[in-house]
Write a protein that holds these residues in place. Structure first.
Motif, mmCIF file in Angstrom:
data_model
loop_
_atom_site.group_PDB
_atom_site.id
_atom_site.type_symbol
_atom_site.label_atom_id
_atom_site.label_comp_id
_atom_site.label_asym_id
_atom_site.label_seq_id
_atom_site.Cartn_x
_atom_site.Cartn_y
_atom_site.Cartn_z
ATOM 1 N N GLU A 182 0.646 -1.228 -0.059
ATOM 2 C CA GLU A 182 -0.006 0.054 0.128
ATOM 3 C C GLU A 182 0.959 1.258 0.053
ATOM 4 O O GLU A 182 0.515 2.304 -0.556
ATOM 5 N N THR A 183 1.872 1.270 0.809
ATOM 6 C CA THR A 183 2.763 2.365 0.703
ATOM 7 C C THR A 183 4.001 2.316 -0.249
ATOM 8 O O THR A 183 4.563 3.602 -0.616
ATOM 9 N N ASP B 15 12.673 -3.537 3.763
ATOM 10 C CA ASP B 15 13.631 -2.945 4.223
ATOM 11 C C ASP B 15 13.255 -1.517 4.633
ATOM 12 O O ASP B 15 13.268 -0.973 5.517
ATOM 13 N N GLU B 16 12.467 -0.799 3.424
ATOM 14 C CA GLU B 16 12.268 0.426 3.582
ATOM 15 C C GLU B 16 11.113 0.543 4.611
ATOM 16 O O GLU B 16 11.225 1.570 5.199
ATOM 17 N N ILE C 263 13.079 9.200 3.054
ATOM 18 C CA ILE C 263 14.065 9.011 4.090
ATOM 19 C C ILE C 263 14.388 7.451 4.182
ATOM 20 O O ILE C 263 15.544 7.182 4.115
ATOM 21 N N ALA C 264 13.355 6.736 4.213
ATOM 22 C CA ALA C 264 13.569 5.376 4.452
ATOM 23 C C ALA C 264 13.992 4.625 3.114
ATOM 24 O O ALA C 264 14.949 3.952 3.230
ATOM 25 N N HIS C 265 13.689 5.098 1.877
ATOM 26 C CA HIS C 265 14.452 4.781 0.766
ATOM 27 C C HIS C 265 15.898 5.008 0.588
ATOM 28 O O HIS C 265 16.751 4.376 0.470
ATOM 29 N N GLU C 266 16.420 6.283 1.243
ATOM 30 C CA GLU C 266 17.780 6.396 1.166
ATOM 31 C C GLU C 266 18.534 5.827 2.398
ATOM 32 O O GLU C 266 19.745 5.528 2.060
ATOM 33 N N LEU C 267 17.748 5.453 3.376
ATOM 34 C CA LEU C 267 18.568 4.767 4.450
ATOM 35 C C LEU C 267 18.833 3.451 3.959
ATOM 36 O O LEU C 267 19.814 2.807 4.190
ATOM 37 N N THR C 268 17.750 2.819 3.262
ATOM 38 C CA THR C 268 17.885 1.627 2.768
ATOM 39 C C THR C 268 19.284 1.491 1.491
ATOM 40 O O THR C 268 19.998 0.543 1.776
ATOM 41 N N GLU C 269 19.438 2.497 0.941
ATOM 42 C CA GLU C 269 20.509 2.583 -0.100
ATOM 43 C C GLU C 269 21.961 2.745 0.485
ATOM 44 O O GLU C 269 22.855 1.877 0.176
ATOM 45 N N ILE C 270 21.787 3.433 1.758
ATOM 46 C CA ILE C 270 23.002 3.471 2.630
ATOM 47 C C ILE C 270 23.453 2.124 3.239
ATOM 48 O O ILE C 270 24.841 1.743 3.060
ATOM 49 N N ARG D 271 26.233 9.673 8.672
ATOM 50 C CA ARG D 271 25.358 9.770 7.439
ATOM 51 C C ARG D 271 24.024 9.631 7.774
ATOM 52 O O ARG D 271 23.267 10.331 7.181
ATOM 53 N N ILE D 272 23.697 8.880 8.772
ATOM 54 C CA ILE D 272 22.086 8.864 9.210
ATOM 55 C C ILE D 272 21.803 10.153 9.946
ATOM 56 O O ILE D 272 20.464 10.775 9.389
ATOM 57 N N LYS D 273 22.564 10.851 10.652
ATOM 58 C CA LYS D 273 22.282 12.026 11.181
ATOM 59 C C LYS D 273 22.297 13.258 10.039
ATOM 60 O O LYS D 273 21.212 14.051 10.272
ATOM 61 N N ARG D 274 23.202 12.979 9.181
ATOM 62 C CA ARG D 274 22.754 14.308 8.098
ATOM 63 C C ARG D 274 21.842 14.033 7.241
ATOM 64 O O ARG D 274 21.131 15.076 6.918
ATOM 65 N N LEU D 275 21.366 12.727 7.068
ATOM 66 C CA LEU D 275 20.012 12.885 6.288
ATOM 67 C C LEU D 275 18.947 13.103 7.185
ATOM 68 O O LEU D 275 17.864 13.714 6.523
ATOM 69 N N LEU D 276 19.016 12.771 8.346
ATOM 70 C CA LEU D 276 17.898 13.040 9.016
ATOM 71 C C LEU D 276 17.703 14.598 9.158
ATOM 72 O O LEU D 276 16.492 15.377 8.973
#
Length: 625
Positions: A531-532, A537-538, A563-570, A592-597
């Motif tokens: 649905e989403t 993983d995302e 954000i979920a998509h980019e975290l999965t790529e990282i 990298r996670i902190k910068r992304l958030l």
């Protein structure tokens, strides 16, 4: 230099004869690792002895002619027998290998092996005193079981392994192979999955051959001393749940076996690590265990259910007993069941007072192992159907308990010891314990409102509760391996429901109702990704960020998905590095996670907690990818 050298020998078969002695040459033993210790360490298994001389007659004149000198003559090849002994050897060989005796031997081996392989999957070796007897015995066995034969070396249940050449009789030629062909045959004999079960040998493979699945040796060749010990240890290798090896004696090696053990340690002789008579060792204990298991089930009239007839009688009886045993996990009456991870046969004990179910599993496992030692005995034959029934119950409970084990932690259930099948089982087919619990397939999709309705009318509530609980618990574990937040949520829901049931706050029907709702929630979790538009993983990272209420209120859903998509790529980009074990990589990932958030406007007051949860989620994904 050589005068000061020390001579050190290593041997598994020490010799102590008049003309040769291991200790005389090398001195006293520096260290002894005896067979008893090897068995205790799980390196080898015990080898039992079963005499069958009464079933296959060996004339007195032949028995008297088989002395130590004659035994020595059978150690090498037939061509190596001295001229002085050739006449004697030929006379005895003719008696041992007479057509009548070969027929008796073939018939007894076939009957014994078929009874033994029904309860103990594996392989056996038949040892004969001459190549001629080996070939004739093969022909006699094939006459009884034609489907065991094949002209193709890659096929067939029975083979002869002997040396020879083109000058040998025509009947020998199909069994004479070159080095490469013998090597291929050896591989077949060592492969538990290969259909080859029986090999007939004269002297080949009695030393230097290793086949862990081999558990039985039929001996029809005079042997003694180290040669005898080397030969019979072909069946003492450990293999999965192989309980022991067995030497079946058709020629009278008992005294030679006793003499051969004289050079071994007192412990080996006292504990009979090799050569204990299987009948005196196993049959009394077998009958005791049968009585114990029967007494444990005295509350259930399973005998009457079985006697009611019909193809389903066996299944009904098994289901009734399983339901009873599952209800004995605590002292409560009726349908109550203690919802704890209690050990069965395959768990480590955690209770000083085991329940009836745990006692049944332990005693039934021992009963089956003892039965496997003497399946062809009259005593075992008399209780064969009972053992089949008890084992079907044990297998059913084991199947339920295995439903919530992880693949790498699950014990292999009866990989070597086969389930004993009686006529009752054959008539009713394979028992599907989940189907009998109302779960036609072990999948949470069948745990719905209709299942809840059927449960209220069920006579096996203990069985259904246990099957459903383990099924749901296993599903929660699977989710937790990919999604930390969802795994925690569903685990807490399940634990809360079971704890309230255990504390009698709710009854059996109510806990089933809550489990049904939990099953619906799990299925809804599966649909959320579709649905989403998110992968599993995302979705896991998406759920991790949604634990922050201020983030849910301040940020758009599309941003959280991005954000979920980019975290999965990282995480995927770092998959090739074991970053869980490298501090620098972990630190880089954290940055990298902190910068992304921060880049996407994630509330800074919640960023530390979110980062830690996301790191944990990343570890889970990396661990299971």
């Amino acid at each position: 230099m050589r005068a000061q050298a020390s001579f050190i020998g290593f041997t598994g078969t020490p010799i102590d004869e008049k003309d040769r002695s291991t200790a005389e040459i090398f001195g006293e033993y520096i260290d002894v690792y005896d067979m008893t210790q090897a068995i205790e360490d799980g390196v080898t298994v015990k080898v039992f002895y079963e005499p069958r001389l009464a079933r296959v007659e060996l004339p007195t004149e032949a028995r008297e002619a088989i002395d130590d000198e004659f035994d020595d003559a059978t150690v090498g090849s037939e061509e190596e027998i001295s001229e002085r002994l050739k006449t004697k050897w030929a006379r005895v060989e003719a008696i041992v290998g007479s057509e009548k005796r070969i027929g008796e031997l073939a018939s007894d081996i076939v009957a014994h092996w078929e009874a033994r392989r029904d309860v103990l999957a594996g392989k056996a070796m038949i040892v004969t005193m001459s190549r001629r007897i080996a070939v004739d015995l093969y022909d006699a066995i094939v006459a009884l079981r034609p489907d065991w034969h094949s002209d193709d070396d890659a096929e067939g249940v029975l083979k002869v392994v002997i040396t020879g050449n083109a000058t040998d009789p025509a009947s020998y030629q199909p069994h004479i192979r070159n080095t490469q062909e013998r090597r291929a045959m050896k591989a077949r004999a060592s492969d538990a999955a290969d259909p080859l079960e029986l090999v007939i040998v004269r002297d080949m493979w009695l030393t230097g051959f290793d086949s862990p699945p081999m558990h039985t040796m039929y001996v029809d060749k005079p042997m003694r001393s180290a040669g005898l010990m080397q030969a019979i240890t072909r069946v003492n290798r450990t293999f999965k749940d192989k309980p022991s090896g067995l030497i079946v004696d058709y020629i009278g090696i008992a005294e030679n076996l006793k003499d051969a053990l004289a050079t071994y340690t007192d412990r080996d002789k006292q504990d009979r690590a090799i050569g204990e008579d299987v009948r005196s060792a196993a049959i009394p204990e077998l009958m005791v265990e049968h009585a114990v298991v029967s007494d444990l089930l005295h509350e259930v009239d399973w005998v009457s259910i079985l006697g009611s007839g019909g193809t389903k009688a066996f299944v009904y009886a098994v289901t009734e007993v399983v339901d009873y045993l599952l209800g004995t996990e605590d002292d409560r009456d009726g349908d109550d069941l203690l919802w704890q991870e209690l050990p069965g046969e395959f768990d480590h004990a955690r209770s000083d007072e085991p329940s009836v179910k745990k006692r049944f599993m332990a005693h039934c496992g021992r009963l089956k192992r003892l039965f496997a030692l003497v399946p062809s005995s009259p005593e075992a034959s008399a209780i064969r159907d009972d053992v089949a029934f008890f084992d079907a119950v044990r297998q059913s409970i084991a199947k339920i308990e295995a439903a919530d084990r992880t693949a790498d932690g699950e014990s292999e259930l009866d990989t070597a010891v086969r389930q004993i099948l009686s006529q009752h089982v054959a008539g009713s087919g394979v028992i599907d314990i989940f189907a009998e619990a109302g779960l036609e397939k072990p999948d949470i999709s069948v745990i719905d409102d209709e299942f809840k309705r059927k449960f209220e009318e069920s006579d096996q509530k203990n069985l259904q509760l246990e099957a459903v609980r383990r099924l749901i618990a296993n599903e929660v574990k699977i989710i937790g391996k990919r999604n930390v937040v969802a795994g925690r949520k569903f685990s807490e829901m399940l634990s809360e429901a079971l704890n309230r049931y255990q504390n009698r706050t709710i009854d059996a029907a109510q806990v089933i109702a809550e489990i049904v709702e939990l099953a619906k929630a799990i299925q809804e979790q599966r649909r959320r990704g579709e649905e989403t538009g998110l992968t599993d993983d995302e979705l896991a990272f998406y759920d991790a960020m949604l634990t922050n209420e201020s983030a849910r209120a301040a940020m758009e859903d599309a941003t959280l998905r991005a954000i979920a998509h980019e975290l999965t790529e990282i995480v995927r980009n770092d998959a090739k590095t074991d970053w869980q074990l490298k501090d620098q990589v972990r630190a880089r990932l954290r940055t990298r996670i902190k910068r992304l958030l921060l880049k996407h406007g994630y509330p800074p007051d919640q960023e530390p907690a979110a980062t830690e949860l996301i790191i944990k989620q990343a570890e889970v994904i990396a661990e299971h990818d």
